[in-house]
Design an enzyme around this catalytic site. Sequence first.
Site, PDB file in Angstrom:
ATOM      1  N   LYS A  78       0.849  -1.191   0.000  1.00  0.00           N
ATOM      2  CA  LYS A  78       0.000   0.000   0.000  1.00  0.00           C
ATOM      3  C   LYS A  78       0.887   1.244   0.000  1.00  0.00           C
ATOM      4  O   LYS A  78       1.937   1.277   0.661  1.00  0.00           O
ATOM      5  CB  LYS A  78      -0.900  -0.031   1.239  1.00  0.00           C
ATOM      6  CG  LYS A  78      -1.992   1.030   1.243  1.00  0.00           C
ATOM      7  CD  LYS A  78      -2.950   0.822   2.429  1.00  0.00           C
ATOM      8  CE  LYS A  78      -4.050   1.866   2.471  1.00  0.00           C
ATOM      9  NZ  LYS A  78      -4.996   1.652   3.584  1.00  0.00           N
ATOM     10  N   SER A 153      -9.814   1.531   2.381  1.00  0.00           N
ATOM     11  CA  SER A 153      -8.917   2.314   1.566  1.00  0.00           C
ATOM     12  C   SER A 153      -7.818   1.500   0.890  1.00  0.00           C
ATOM     13  O   SER A 153      -7.188   1.979  -0.043  1.00  0.00           O
ATOM     14  CB  SER A 153      -8.261   3.406   2.421  1.00  0.00           C
ATOM     15  OG  SER A 153      -7.492   2.843   3.454  1.00  0.00           O
ATOM     16  N   SER A 177     -10.180  -0.711   6.584  1.00  0.00           N
ATOM     17  CA  SER A 177      -9.547  -0.568   5.270  1.00  0.00           C
ATOM     18  C   SER A 177      -8.792  -1.775   4.748  1.00  0.00           C
ATOM     19  O   SER A 177      -8.379  -1.776   3.586  1.00  0.00           O
ATOM     20  CB  SER A 177      -8.609   0.628   5.264  1.00  0.00           C
ATOM     21  OG  SER A 177      -9.353   1.795   5.058  1.00  0.00           O
TER      22      SER A 177
HETATM   23  N1  GLN Z   1     -13.649   3.539   5.545  1.00  0.00           N
HETATM   24  C1  GLN Z   1     -13.131   4.035   6.772  1.00  0.00           C
HETATM   25  C2  GLN Z   1     -12.894   5.528   6.670  1.00  0.00           C
HETATM   26  O1  GLN Z   1     -13.247   6.073   5.699  1.00  0.00           O
HETATM   27  C3  GLN Z   1     -11.901   3.285   7.166  1.00  0.00           C
HETATM   28  C4  GLN Z   1     -10.621   3.822   6.656  1.00  0.00           C
HETATM   29  C5  GLN Z   1      -9.423   3.036   7.071  1.00  0.00           C
HETATM   30  O2  GLN Z   1      -9.527   1.988   7.707  1.00  0.00           O
HETATM   31  N2  GLN Z   1      -8.253   3.551   6.767  1.00  0.00           N
HETATM   32  O3  GLN Z   1     -12.384   6.144   7.556  1.00  0.00           O
END
Ligand code: GLN
Length: 470
Positions: A78, A153, A177
């Site tokens: 990532k 994400s 994410s």
């Molecule tokens: N979807 C969640 C957010 O928008 C989780 C993001 C994450 O785990 N980095 O914050």
Amino acid sequence: MIDLKKMTIKSARGHFAKKDFSARELAENYLKNIAEKNPEINAYLEIYDDVLAQADLADKKISGGNFGSLCGIPLAVKDNILIEGKKATAASKILREYVAPYDATVIKKLKTQNAIFLGRANMDEFAMGGSTENSAFGVTRNPHDTSRVAGGSSGGSAAAVAMDGALAALGSDTGGSIREPAAFCGMVGLKPTYGAVSRYGLLAMGSSLDVIGPITKTVTDSEILFDAIKGSDKMDSTTHEQTKNEKSKIKIVGVPYDIFGGEGIDPEVGKNFDAAIKKLQSLGFEIRDIKLPNISYSLAVYYILMPAEVSSNMARFDGVKYGLHIDGENLLGDYLRTRGQGFGPEVRRRILIGTYVLSAGYADAYYNKALMLRQKISGDFEKAFAEVDAIITPTAPMPAWKIGEKSDPLSAYLADVFTVTANIVGIPAISVPSGSIKIGQKNLPIGLQIMAPRDGEKVLFEIGKKFLGE
Ligand code: GLN
């Protein structure tokens, strides 16, 4: 011909040992597949130019006979995890040209095993999002249906593995994410216990919630990769060494049936979850109804604590220390222009919310209340885990959505309803593939989330392996 579809970390190691193919040959196959598929999927923002050189080093080690389980294994990383000398942008314009000056601890660990880093995987900007639509460098498409999101994400990481563009990947999870994109792409995603894996070299989002973890095809592979990256680290004082290693006698799985009363859960996801419960019962697990009285506040708590931490973590990007700099009339002008143009709308939104909930007049009403509820939710889980060995929910209330469908940020936040709790509490959670839903001509994968007490990753692996018949 190497069959990438069936390949796992575990099986690749066997093939290396038997000299069926070399690490270089395997890497070449992945590079070829990436060249074919990435232009459409956009899982990768960059493919490194030294992949084959890395593979040759791995082959040297393999021919020596003494090599670890990740030697020669091609991974996607990532874009918020630092690799020395490589770009790391967190899919943000503000870090577009940023080159990492050191290795993240997880990378250091994987380098000692001669794992192969194929490239930088796309993501929501600074990991803020659940669909990779917030990337400054274009959305990642779901390999199962390219009109849909891959999740986020860590969407690039999950899609890279799902399109056979990597054997496994590293993601980060602040509120789901790793698990949600894994679920949307039919992969296994592990969010480890908070502090089980070092955050050193991870571009921070919400520091009390962030954790790095694996996205893989099997639970067995998830365990292999987790074992390779975990451990305490003097560069991250929140880390600890895991001590629980005994084989557990896992029998009772809790289901918080209460939380399914609410609206917003796709009926097909509900049916899929019922089938998963039946499957667990047929595997010998006892299913027990549990109460988590404060869990309905999780989403609200997360969307106060997370932006609060985001707003302070993003303060370092001031146009002076890192990355982008745009000149204004004076110093304040520099800040405003650099941050205004460098950050995308979702990052700016969260900085504003976070600054608001931390401000003198409102901290007691929002931030401090959310902290109190965080304690209460943790207490609920403690009580529940006195009764059950693990807790299950669907990973997400819906399958992958159409690109552009959730342009209203609130509707996107609701997708995180099942995942944020594990981050709030700090417990480990895994998403395992649980079949699919047919929409039109496409089969969209669905995930089952399993949560365990702190440092209970073994519990997750054991249930997950049984569930998938590994
Ligand atoms: N979807 C969640 C957010 O928008 C989780 C993001 C994450 O785990 N980095 O914050």
